[in-house]
Design an enzyme around this catalytic site. Sequence first.
Site, PDB file in Angstrom:
ATOM      1  N   GLU A  61      51.163  65.556  29.862  1.00 62.26           N
ATOM      2  CA  GLU A  61      51.089  64.126  29.525  1.00 62.26           C
ATOM      3  C   GLU A  61      50.448  63.370  30.688  1.00 62.26           C
ATOM      4  OE1 GLU A  61      55.168  62.961  29.107  1.00 62.26           O
ATOM      5  OE2 GLU A  61      55.591  64.503  27.602  1.00 62.26           O
ATOM      6  N   LYS A  94      50.388  60.901  33.667  1.00 66.41           N
ATOM      7  CA  LYS A  94      51.429  60.307  34.504  1.00 66.41           C
ATOM      8  C   LYS A  94      51.106  58.829  34.631  1.00 66.41           C
ATOM      9  CE  LYS A  94      54.169  60.878  38.654  1.00 66.41           C
ATOM     10  NZ  LYS A  94      54.346  59.453  38.962  1.00 66.41           N
ATOM     11  N   ASP A 141      51.240  55.042  35.675  1.00 73.22           N
ATOM     12  CA  ASP A 141      51.558  54.427  36.958  1.00 73.22           C
ATOM     13  C   ASP A 141      52.177  53.053  36.734  1.00 73.22           C
ATOM     14  OD1 ASP A 141      51.767  54.350  39.632  1.00 73.22           O
ATOM     15  OD2 ASP A 141      49.660  53.932  40.038  1.00 73.22           O
ATOM     16  N   TYR A 192      58.502  58.655  26.793  1.00 71.83           N
ATOM     17  CA  TYR A 192      58.257  60.079  27.021  1.00 71.83           C
ATOM     18  C   TYR A 192      59.509  60.943  27.108  1.00 71.83           C
ATOM     19  CZ  TYR A 192      58.535  58.213  31.823  1.00 71.83           C
ATOM     20  OH  TYR A 192      58.903  57.548  32.956  1.00 71.83           O
ATOM     21  N   LYS A 218      49.041  65.438  40.904  1.00 67.09           N
ATOM     22  CA  LYS A 218      48.463  64.146  41.265  1.00 67.09           C
ATOM     23  C   LYS A 218      46.934  64.185  41.274  1.00 67.09           C
ATOM     24  CE  LYS A 218      51.834  61.319  42.354  1.00 67.09           C
ATOM     25  NZ  LYS A 218      51.791  60.707  43.621  1.00 67.09           N
ATOM     26  N   CYS A 252      22.324  32.423  61.539  1.00 60.34           N
ATOM     27  CA  CYS A 252      21.907  33.709  60.991  1.00 60.34           C
ATOM     28  C   CYS A 252      21.842  34.732  62.125  1.00 60.34           C
ATOM     29  CB  CYS A 252      20.543  33.564  60.341  1.00 60.34           C
ATOM     30  SG  CYS A 252      19.799  35.144  59.913  1.00 60.34           S
ATOM     31  N   CYS A 287      17.861  35.750  62.689  1.00 59.57           N
ATOM     32  CA  CYS A 287      16.829  34.850  63.221  1.00 59.57           C
ATOM     33  C   CYS A 287      17.417  33.630  63.916  1.00 59.57           C
ATOM     34  CB  CYS A 287      15.896  34.398  62.101  1.00 59.57           C
ATOM     35  SG  CYS A 287      16.680  33.213  61.003  1.00 59.57           S
ATOM     36  N   CYS A 325      20.964  32.092  55.051  1.00 58.22           N
ATOM     37  CA  CYS A 325      19.984  31.754  56.064  1.00 58.22           C
ATOM     38  C   CYS A 325      18.848  31.056  55.332  1.00 58.22           C
ATOM     39  CB  CYS A 325      19.485  33.030  56.737  1.00 58.22           C
ATOM     40  SG  CYS A 325      18.026  32.717  57.734  1.00 58.22           S
ATOM     41  N   CYS A 366      12.753  34.490  58.023  1.00 54.23           N
ATOM     42  CA  CYS A 366      13.763  35.374  58.584  1.00 54.23           C
ATOM     43  C   CYS A 366      13.380  36.803  58.200  1.00 54.23           C
ATOM     44  CB  CYS A 366      15.133  35.028  58.003  1.00 54.23           C
ATOM     45  SG  CYS A 366      16.410  36.178  58.539  1.00 54.23           S
TER      46      CYS A 366
END
Length: 675
Positions: A118, A120, A122, A232, A320, A414, A417, A432, A437
Amino acid sequence: MADSNLEAARGRIEVLVTELDQHNRLYYLHDAPEVSDAEYDRLLRELIELETRYPDLRRPDSPTQRVGSPLSEGFSEFEHRVPMLSLDNAMDADELRVFDERVSRELGLEEPVSYVAEPKLDGAGVELVYENGLLLAAATRGDGRVGEDVTANLKNCQNIPLVLKSGDRHPERVSVRGEVALPKSGFERLNARRAKRNQELFVNPRNAAAGSLRQLHDIDIERLRALDFRAYAIGEGLPEDVTGQEGVLEMLECWGFTVSPESRVCRGVDELIAFHEELLHARDRMSLEIDGTVVKVNSLEQQAELGTLSRAPRWAVAVKFPAQQEHTTIKAIEVQVGRTGALTPVAKLEPVFVGGVTVSNASLHNQDEIDRKDIRVGDTVVVQRAGDVIPQVVAVVPGKRKPGTRRWRLPANCPVCNSAAVRPEGESVTRCPNIDCPAQLKNNVRHLASRGALDVEGLGEKLVDQLIDAGLVERISDVFRLDSESLQGLERMGSKSSENLVTAISKARDTTLARFLISLGIRDVGATVAELVANRFGDLEPLMEASRQDLESIDGIGPTIAESLELFFSDARNREEIVALRELGVRWPHSEPVVREGGKLDGKTFVLTGSLEGMTRADAKTRILDLGGKVSSSVSKKTSYLVAGDAPGSKLTKANELKVEVLDEGALIELLESS
Ligand code: IVH
C-alpha cells in the site's frame, strides 16, 4: 576492549535517547521539528541497532519503546483498546529483501510470501470508533495507547462516514484506522492564504494535517473539510470471515471508507520491489503526499504467527522513498543578475542530498520572499526537492538560529555594473535599469537588432554572443562603431560577410522614432506603446522631458508604463547611450506632436478612484481625454478633480486634505455631458 565498546555504546545510547526525546517533544507537542524526518529516522535506527546489539543497555524509557507523541493539553484523552503500532523502516530494496527473507524463514515457507503493498500516506494516523454503525469517537494516535479525542474536528472531514454502510455486516463495535492527509492542492491553497495574512507557513502537508486536527480555538472549518481520510486497518471488531489484509481493505470499502486505490497483492519480494518503483514514479501525480510503500503480510494467520513487538509488528515494514526534505545551513546569499536585469538572491547551501540529488544552490526569488520567511545567512533551513521540481528553501528551522544574525537585504546597487537598482511600486522584482549592464547586454543587443526594432539584417543571436564575448560590443551603441576590419577577426567571419553586416548596420541607422523607442528595450514598451508615445510627442526631447502626468494623459498609457518610461529616461547611463546612438548617426524624421483640439476640459487634471457603476474607469478616462482633460494616477495639489466611485480608499482622504474638489459618478457625467 569489549568493555570500552560497551561503555561507548552506553554513552551513545544516552545521547540518542536525550536527543530523540527532545525531537519527539518538538515534533508532536509544538509542531515545530528541528531535524528532518530523515535525520530523525537515522537517529532512531542507530538507537535500535545499538539496543539490539546490547539488549541489556535498553532503557525502559527509551524512545524505541514508545510509539508516538506525548499528549498536549486541550483535548481529552482517548484510550485505544488495541494499541496503534508504528512500523519498522526499510531504507531500500536490499533492506526489504532482508525483511522478506526473515518472514519466509520464520513462516517456514518455500514459495513466495503473499503480501499486500500500500502507499505509505504522509499524514496523521487516526482511529475512528463506531458503535452500532454510528461514529462514536475519532482520536489521534498519540503514543499508541492513549491519543487525543478530536471527534468534533474530524467530523468535518468529508469522507469519514458518520454511519457505516451495509448496516448488518458490521460488529457492534468496530474501530477503523487510517491516515488523514491534506491533498497537495489544499496545502498550496492553505499556505497561499497564510502567506497573505502574514502567518507562518506549513512546511509540508503532513504538518498542516496534524495542525488542522488539533485546532482548538477559532476553528478553520475549511481546513478540516479539505482533509482526506484513507482507511487501512481494523483495530477492534474484525469480522470473522476476514482472513487477510486484502479482505480488510475490501471490508473497509464495503463500509463506505476510501482505501488507497493503488493497493495491490504482491507475491514475493520481486513483485514488491516492482510495485515500490511504480509507486515512486506515480508519486508526483498523486493527490496525496506519500513517502514510501507499506508492505504487510497478507494472511492474518501468518501475521499472528510472526507476532508483534512493543513498538511495531514483525509482519509489516515501511519501505521509504528517498527523503524529499532535508535540513541544511545557508552559507551565503549571492545576488545574480539575469538577462532582464532582475536581481535574484540565491542561497549557497551546505551541500545536502535530497530528492535523489545533491543540492548546493537554491533561488530565494526576491526580497519579499526572503522577508516573509525571514531567511538569514547562517540559518538552518528546510530544503525540498520533489520530483523534477527545482530545489527550494521551504522555511527556516525555528530555534536553530544562531545569535548575531541579521535580516538580509538585497544590495542597493547592481553587483555587476553598480547602477542603482530599482524596484517599481507594486512589483516584487528588483532590477538593474542599465541597458549596458553586461548581464543584460546580450539580450538588449539582440533586441536592438531584431525585426520590430532597428532590424539589423544578419545580426543574429550567435553573432551577438560572439561580439560581446570578444569584447567588441560593451554597450549597445558599440554596434554602430563596428567596422569590417574588426569583424573579420571573429570566427567564421570572412570579408564578404563583414562587409554585408556593416552595410546592414548602416541601413539600420535610418529609422523611426517608434522603432528607436522599441529598440531601447524599455520595460513595458512594445510596438503599441511606442507608436502612441511617438505620435503624441513627435520627437525624443519632449518625450524625455515629459512628466509622469504628461505620459499618463495619453490614452492607452497607465501608471505602470508611465513609471517605466520615466525610470528609463532618468537613468544617466541610458541618457548617455541615447546621445551616443544619435551621434553615431541613428536618426528618424521629426513629426509634429499631436495636440488635442482645445476641449472644455483643457488644463484640468482628473484622478479616478474606486469603482464606477455606469462605465469602466478606462471609459471615463477616454472621455476625459477626448475633451482635452488629463488623467493622472495620484492626487496632488495640481489635481483639479478627484472622481470617487465605490470604495475610494486613501486617494479620497488625500483629496480632502488637499482640498481637491471631489466628484461622484453623477457629477462627472454631468460635467462630461454639459456643453
Ligand atoms: S499500517 C500495524 N498502513 O505510518 C501497522 N500505516 O510509520 C500500523 N501509515 O502509524 C500501520 N500509511 O500512521 C499502515 N498504508 C498504511 C499507512 C500507514 C501511512 C502511517 C501510520 C503509522 C505510520 C507508521
